[in-house]
Design a protein around this motif. Structure first.
Motif, mmCIF file in Angstrom:
data_model
loop_
_atom_site.group_PDB
_atom_site.id
_atom_site.type_symbol
_atom_site.label_atom_id
_atom_site.label_comp_id
_atom_site.label_asym_id
_atom_site.label_seq_id
_atom_site.Cartn_x
_atom_site.Cartn_y
_atom_site.Cartn_z
ATOM 1 N N GLU A 163 14.740 8.373 -1.271
ATOM 2 C CA GLU A 163 15.223 8.788 -2.590
ATOM 3 C C GLU A 163 14.366 9.910 -3.153
ATOM 4 O OE1 GLU A 163 16.447 6.711 -6.862
ATOM 5 O OE2 GLU A 163 15.114 5.654 -5.492
ATOM 6 N N VAL A 164 13.049 9.783 -3.011
ATOM 7 C CA VAL A 164 12.140 10.831 -3.485
ATOM 8 C C VAL A 164 12.382 12.124 -2.720
ATOM 9 C CG1 VAL A 164 9.729 11.532 -3.683
ATOM 10 C CG2 VAL A 164 10.393 9.197 -4.260
ATOM 11 N N LEU A 165 12.527 12.033 -1.407
ATOM 12 C CA LEU A 165 12.780 13.232 -0.610
ATOM 13 C C LEU A 165 14.099 13.890 -0.991
ATOM 14 C CD1 LEU A 165 11.602 11.960 2.902
ATOM 15 C CD2 LEU A 165 10.478 13.671 1.465
ATOM 16 N N VAL A 196 20.574 -3.102 7.710
ATOM 17 C CA VAL A 196 20.162 -1.975 8.562
ATOM 18 C C VAL A 196 21.151 -0.829 8.429
ATOM 19 C CG1 VAL A 196 19.958 -1.203 10.954
ATOM 20 C CG2 VAL A 196 18.864 -3.322 10.245
ATOM 21 N N SER A 197 22.434 -1.151 8.495
ATOM 22 C CA SER A 197 23.468 -0.125 8.384
ATOM 23 C C SER A 197 23.371 0.607 7.042
ATOM 24 C CB SER A 197 24.845 -0.776 8.539
ATOM 25 O OG SER A 197 25.876 0.166 8.365
ATOM 26 N N GLU A 198 23.165 -0.149 5.973
ATOM 27 C CA GLU A 198 23.054 0.471 4.645
ATOM 28 C C GLU A 198 21.814 1.350 4.547
ATOM 29 O OE1 GLU A 198 23.092 -2.996 2.229
ATOM 30 O OE2 GLU A 198 25.286 -3.157 2.176
ATOM 31 N N LEU A 199 20.713 0.883 5.129
ATOM 32 C CA LEU A 199 19.485 1.679 5.096
ATOM 33 C C LEU A 199 19.657 2.980 5.865
ATOM 34 C CD1 LEU A 199 16.486 2.060 4.447
ATOM 35 C CD2 LEU A 199 15.939 0.693 6.485
ATOM 36 N N ILE A 200 20.226 2.893 7.057
ATOM 37 C CA ILE A 200 20.411 4.097 7.868
ATOM 38 C C ILE A 200 21.316 5.094 7.159
ATOM 39 C CG2 ILE A 200 21.441 4.961 10.012
ATOM 40 C CD1 ILE A 200 20.353 2.469 11.408
ATOM 41 N N LYS A 201 22.373 4.621 6.521
ATOM 42 C CA LYS A 201 23.266 5.518 5.783
ATOM 43 C C LYS A 201 22.520 6.258 4.682
ATOM 44 C CE LYS A 201 27.501 2.850 6.579
ATOM 45 N NZ LYS A 201 28.507 1.923 5.989
ATOM 46 N N ASP A 202 21.524 5.587 4.083
ATOM 47 C CA ASP A 202 20.778 6.206 2.986
ATOM 48 C C ASP A 202 19.724 7.203 3.467
ATOM 49 O OD1 ASP A 202 22.225 4.802 1.151
ATOM 50 O OD2 ASP A 202 20.505 3.989 0.077
ATOM 51 N N VAL A 203 19.148 6.974 4.640
ATOM 52 C CA VAL A 203 18.031 7.822 5.082
ATOM 53 C C VAL A 203 18.427 8.852 6.122
ATOM 54 C CG1 VAL A 203 16.480 5.884 4.634
ATOM 55 C CG2 VAL A 203 17.235 6.322 6.980
ATOM 56 N N LEU A 233 0.841 -1.204 0.000
ATOM 57 C CA LEU A 233 0.000 0.000 0.000
ATOM 58 C C LEU A 233 0.875 1.252 0.000
ATOM 59 C CD1 LEU A 233 -2.890 1.273 0.399
ATOM 60 C CD2 LEU A 233 -2.373 1.264 2.850
ATOM 61 N N ALA A 234 1.891 1.275 0.846
ATOM 62 C CA ALA A 234 2.776 2.436 0.918
ATOM 63 C C ALA A 234 3.531 2.648 -0.391
ATOM 64 C CB ALA A 234 3.766 2.258 2.076
ATOM 65 N N GLU A 235 3.992 1.553 -0.987
ATOM 66 C CA GLU A 235 4.731 1.662 -2.261
ATOM 67 C C GLU A 235 3.823 2.222 -3.361
ATOM 68 O OE1 GLU A 235 7.932 0.315 -3.242
ATOM 69 O OE2 GLU A 235 8.450 -1.151 -1.709
ATOM 70 N N SER A 236 2.578 1.738 -3.407
ATOM 71 C CA SER A 236 1.672 2.148 -4.479
ATOM 72 C C SER A 236 1.238 3.601 -4.348
ATOM 73 C CB SER A 236 0.433 1.239 -4.490
ATOM 74 O OG SER A 236 0.794 -0.083 -4.840
ATOM 75 N N PHE A 237 1.090 4.069 -3.096
ATOM 76 C CA PHE A 237 0.581 5.425 -2.890
ATOM 77 C C PHE A 237 1.682 6.404 -2.479
ATOM 78 C CE2 PHE A 237 -3.791 3.455 -1.689
ATOM 79 C CZ PHE A 237 -3.982 3.124 -3.026
ATOM 80 N N LEU A 238 2.921 6.055 -2.774
ATOM 81 C CA LEU A 238 4.046 6.913 -2.390
ATOM 82 C C LEU A 238 3.942 8.287 -3.036
ATOM 83 C CD1 LEU A 238 6.789 7.482 -1.105
ATOM 84 C CD2 LEU A 238 7.880 6.283 -3.014
ATOM 85 N N GLU A 239 3.663 8.332 -4.320
ATOM 86 C CA GLU A 239 3.575 9.623 -5.013
ATOM 87 C C GLU A 239 2.434 10.470 -4.463
ATOM 88 O OE1 GLU A 239 5.650 11.005 -7.086
ATOM 89 O OE2 GLU A 239 6.966 9.244 -6.946
ATOM 90 N N LEU A 240 1.360 9.825 -4.064
ATOM 91 C CA LEU A 240 0.239 10.570 -3.480
ATOM 92 C C LEU A 240 0.620 11.139 -2.120
ATOM 93 C CD1 LEU A 240 -2.663 8.114 -4.389
ATOM 94 C CD2 LEU A 240 -2.059 10.249 -5.528
ATOM 95 N N TYR A 265 13.775 3.059 1.470
ATOM 96 C CA TYR A 265 14.747 3.479 0.458
ATOM 97 C C TYR A 265 14.088 4.397 -0.572
ATOM 98 C CZ TYR A 265 18.691 0.357 1.613
ATOM 99 O OH TYR A 265 19.767 -0.245 2.198
ATOM 100 N N ARG A 266 12.934 3.954 -1.080
ATOM 101 C CA ARG A 266 12.242 4.732 -2.116
ATOM 102 C C ARG A 266 11.811 6.094 -1.592
ATOM 103 N NH1 ARG A 266 7.381 2.173 -5.036
ATOM 104 N NH2 ARG A 266 7.536 4.218 -6.027
#
Length: 944
Positions: free
Chosen positions: A358-360, A410-417, A309-316, A354-355
């Protein structure tokens, strides 16, 4: 297999395969049955076995054989046999399905689906199947299975267009999807009837949800019709009911996820999207029930739905956060899942975060960052909790289990966000959590330090003198780690050491801390469990603090001498040598030469000892030469890059030249001694490559003995690494007039054994040899084109390249296409040079004969062999052929297109005359290579 075996013989082989206790007999039976399945007799045998329906194993073998023959060998049947095959399969299904095993039903369903897709004359198969099997309850499992796999097979082909199993072609795919769309309403009516009449049958309900999800995935369902029907409520009701069996719960989850995926197209599926949103939001309470009941499987299903649900409505959410379908309760659902006690649930959400980050990042909006910042803060806090090891864990963190992989992610995700929250904010908050919590257990401390390590390298932009509050935190953390007591849990000391290494950039800005840090890491190097992590952290310090570490070089050299006596992995030792070598790049030339000699001599001495001792090699031990070859390679490798190589003026001797000459005899002896061992020879060639690249043309003294040795060993052992090393030598010396004859002789000496190897072993079995051979040939074309064009080998090399153009190995094919592109390009490049006309004439002579053949090979590779992601390399060659001679290429391409098959085995049109004409025009009128690449990709889909 020369003749068809009797069914009795086949049944006996199947019984042997499944029931004979003798492994040798099983193996022989398996090999024989495999040979049968590959033969043309398998069609008749499988048909007869299905008709007999003797037992489960025999029927399954027959159904699976029929399915694989239709999928992979449909071309063996004439078109006249297609109708009888269809009727036979329908009869088998009619006779078997009422009592058949689910695995047999699946194989028969797949066989029918694949047949329907390939036979162009079978119109509206879904409608026909419903009419034939839809009137009997006993047939419903089979009917639902075939109605599930039919759109699944189409979707699979659309997604995996490079699959070699079913090649429908774009035209046939379009026909099939159009026919299925026409049958969609009938399928929906059937599914609604099934939910009403078989509500108590969990097997049928699961199949209904799977079937509905399959049709959603194909994208032919009208969202409005489903949104207003009771059919969409059924999977939600199943997920609401705490007593729903696992198989139905998972099928309902898959169905909802498929619907959410298509609902991302909000303009087409607005009604569906609204219904799905309300339905998913209502699953919050059932999720918490599953948590309370410790039903991990159902919790995973709910998390998948929330994430979809979150992936589909991300742009909204980005367009109108908190409003309508951009409701931020979606994120609360996800964070509830991240807070689940099992980290596997949290991990499902990672791609969404991640997505979102990236958008932000791309939008770079302060307002949006402010809105979403609290959610990322909660995310990081929850992840730090998930990183906690079991409190009864002993020893250092295990880096090989699933939990270690999770912590890395987890480490990779935190570095990205972390940019959304701020690295210093995260670092400070984690420190305060530890400082303000009394009697913190070791596992909490270690987990916080692990997360702090993930953001430590991003602190420097914030930790400037003006930021006094933040600037006080890092020194406190560093001192706390450096002062860890000896009786602290070893995992805390391990992760603390890791954190010190990640703070390397901060330490570089605060040199007063360097000595205490080095003392701490030196002690760690001598600890049996902290040696490797200390070496890695010391590598980071060396890389970040190069100028300050120069005064410690002698001490580091002593560490290198003692490496084999320390408990350090070879990977960590290689990394440490890279870090120490980086320090040399900041030294004056005379000091660099002395330091490099000392570093290399230690490793060269170890190699010399191995050669003299003549011990048998045990991989990964001190008797393994690759350990010291890798270390030497790591030292030389740093001096080939522009940002780390020493500056050498014209006429100046390279500071590394003498060291390379001193090390060469040891490398030569190593190559000779272990010439039969491909693993050691590859590492030796790699080391020589870095040494040559390090000093460039000043390695000329090595050229003659090196080439002689390579050629001699290659005659006996065709290790492709020699071809690669040869390409390095051509790249360095190919433009030197005095070296060209020797390099050409090297190529001649390589070609004979190489062509023989490829002839006997096959191109597909030797992709590395293809890769390295044409890398070598391409270097000749780039550096000394006339040398290779005048050689008697060029025609054989070109013929080999055309044969290898269909090889679907990415690296090998890329090298082949690079060679072909450069060969054609040499006829049009540098047209002001005095040798231009000679080059042009030589290429003209080749292309008179080979031009049409090359074009046909490229079209065949495009259509039948290469995946679409490899076609840009083909496009480079095609575009270069047009630039070379557009008029001739137009004729060559026309002949190549006429040679392609016009129809599939099933009677479907591959490419219409108009499509062929349009493609020809699009290619021959292209003015840039992107146009050619796009045209090739689209054209290939007509045949796949």
């Amino acid at each position: 297999m020369d003749s068809a075996p009797s069914t009795e013989t086949v049944v006996q082989a199947i019984q042997t395969l499944y029931h004979n206790p003798d492994p040798a007999c099983k193996e022989r039976a398996s090999a024989w049955l495999g040979e049968l399945q590959r033969s043309v007799f398998a069609w008749e045998v499988a048909d007869q076995l299905l008709r007999n329906g003797q037992d489960l194993e025999t029927s399954y073998f027959a159904a699976q054989t029929m399915r694989t023959k239709i999928q992979y060998a449909f071309h063996e049947l004439p078109q006249s046999a297609h109708q009888s095959l269809k009727e036979s399969l329908l009869n088998h299904a009619q006779n078997l399905v009422s009592n058949a095993s689910p695995v047999i039903i699946t194989q028969l369903a797949l066989a029918l689906a694949d047949l329907a897709l390939q036979v162009a004359g079978w119109k509206c198969p879904a409608k026909e199947l419903i009419e034939k099997f839809g009137n009997t309850v006993g047939n419903l499992p089979f009917l639902l299975e075939v109605l599930t796999v039919l759109p699944e097979e189409v979707s699979s082909i659309v997604i995996h267009v490079n699959s070699r199993s079913l090649r429908l072609g774009a035209n046939r795919r379009g026909e099939v999807i159009e026919e299925l769309a026409e049958s969609c309403d009938l399928v929906i009516q059937l599914l609604i009837a099934c939910t009403q009449s078989c509500a108590a049958d969990s097997r049928v309900q699961a199949k209904v949800y799977r079937c509905l999800g399959s049709w959603f995935n194909l994208g032919v369902i009208q969202g409005e019709a489903v949104a207003t029907s009771q059919l969409l409520n059924a999977p939600f009701q199943a997920m609401h009911n705490p007593d729903t069996v696992s198989s139905v719960h998972e099928a309902a989850c898959d169905c909802i996820c498929s619907a959410l995926y298509v609902a991302e197209d909000i303009t087409r599926y607005e009604s569906l999207a609204n219904c799905l949103f309300q339905g998913v939001i209502s699953l919050s309470e059932p999720y918490h029930v599953s948590v309370a009941q410790e039903d991990i499987d159902k919790s995973l299903n709910y998390c998948r739905v929330f994430t979809e649900l979150a992936e589909s409505f991300l742009e909204l959410m980005m367009a109108a956060p908190g409003q309508g379908l951009g409701d931020l309760r979606i994120l609360d659902l996800l964070l509830a899942c991240v807070g689940h006690c099992q980290y596997e649930v949290a991990e499902i959400t990672f791609n969404f975060w991640y997505r979102l980050s990236e958008v932000l990042y791309k939008r770079d909006s302060t307002n949006l960052n402010t809105i979403f910042k609290p959610y990322f803060q909660r995310l990081i806090n929850s992840l730090s909790t998930h990183c906690q090891m079991d409190e009864d864990h002993e020893g250092i963190p295990d880096e090989t289990d699933d939990f270690a992989d999770f912590r890395i992610r987890v480490s990779e995700l935190i570095k990205d966000v972390v940019f959304i929250v701020g690295s210093i904010n995260v670092f400070t908050q984690l420190f305060r959590n530890l400082a303000e919590t009394p009697n913190t257990t070791w596992d909490v401390t270690e987990a916080h330090m692990y997360v702090m390590s993930a953001v430590a390298k991003n602190l420097m932009p914030f930790c400037v003198p003006s930021c006094s509050d933040e600037g006080e935190v890092v020194p406190q953390v560093l001192q706390a780690v450096l002062n860890l007591p000896q009786d602290a849990h070893i995992a805390v000391r391990y992760t603390g050491t890791q954190l010190v290494g990640e703070l390397c950039e901060w330490i570089d800005r605060h040199p007063d801390t360097l000595d205490s840090v080095l003392n701490f890491l030196l002690a760690g190097l001598q600890h049996p469990k902290l040696g490797s992590v200390s070496a890695t952290s010391l590598q980071n310090i060396c890389a970040a603090c190069r100028e300050q570490m120069a005064r410690h070089f002698k001490g580091l050299l002593q560490i290198v001498e003692a490496l084999d006596n320390l408990h350090i992995s070879n990977e960590a030792a290689v990394g440490l040598l890279k870090g120490i070598s980086l320090i040399l790049t900041k030294m004056p030339h005379d000091q660099l030469a002395v330091g490099l000699r000392a570093l290399c001599q230690i490793q060269a001495n170890r190699l010399s000892q191995l050669i003299v001792q003549n011990e048998s090699v045990k991989e990964g031990t001190k008797t393994d030469p690759t350990i010291f070859l890798d270390r030497l390679a790591s030292i030389f490798s740093l001096f080939q890059y522009r940002h780390t190589a020493p500056e050498v003026q014209n006429g100046q001797i390279h500071p590394c030249q003498q060291v390379v000459q001193e090390v060469w005899p040891v490398l030569s002896d190593t190559c000779n001694k272990y010439q039969a061992d491909i693993r050691i020879v590859e590492r030796c060639c790699r080391c020589i490559r870095f040494a040559v690249r390090c000093v460039g043309k000043q390695s000329a003294g090595l050229l003659q003995p090196l080439v002689t040795q390579m050629v001699n060993v290659y005659q006996v052992h065709q290790h492709s690494c020699f071809l690669y090393l040869g390409s390095i030598l051509v790249d360095e010396y190919g433009m030197e007039e005095g070296c060209r004859t020797g390099l050409l002789d090297m190529l001649k000496a390589f070609c004979g054994p190489t062509f023989q190897l490829l002839k006997t072993g096959g191109l597909r079995n030797h992709p590395d040899t293809i890769d390295d051979l044409f890398r070598l040939c391409a270097r000749f074309v780039q550096r000394c084109p006339l040398v290779i064009l005048h050689s008697e080998m060029i025609d054989a090399i070109l013929e080999c390249a055309m044969a290898a153009s269909t090889l679907d190995h990415r690296d090998a094919n890329a090298s082949v296409m690079k060679f072909l592109r450069d060969l054609v390009h040499t006829a049009i490049a540098n047209d002001c040079d005095e040798d231009y006309q000679v080059r042009r004439d030589m290429v003209d002579k080749l292309m008179v004969v080979r031009g049409p053949q090359l074009t046909q090979s490229l079209m065949s590779a495009t259509v039948f062999y290469l995946p679409s992601y490899m076609l840009p390399d083909v496009a480079d060659v095609v575009f270069e052929l047009m630039r070379y001679n557009r008029a001739s290429f137009c004729v060559w391409l026309e002949h190549a297109l006429k040679a392609l098959p016009t129809e599939t085995t099933g009677g479907a049109v591959n490419a219409t005359h108009k499509q062929l004409t349009d493609f020809h025009k699009q290619i021959t009128s292209a003015e840039e290579v992107k146009t050619v690449s796009s045209a090739l990709r689209d054209f290939s889909r007509l045949y796949r």
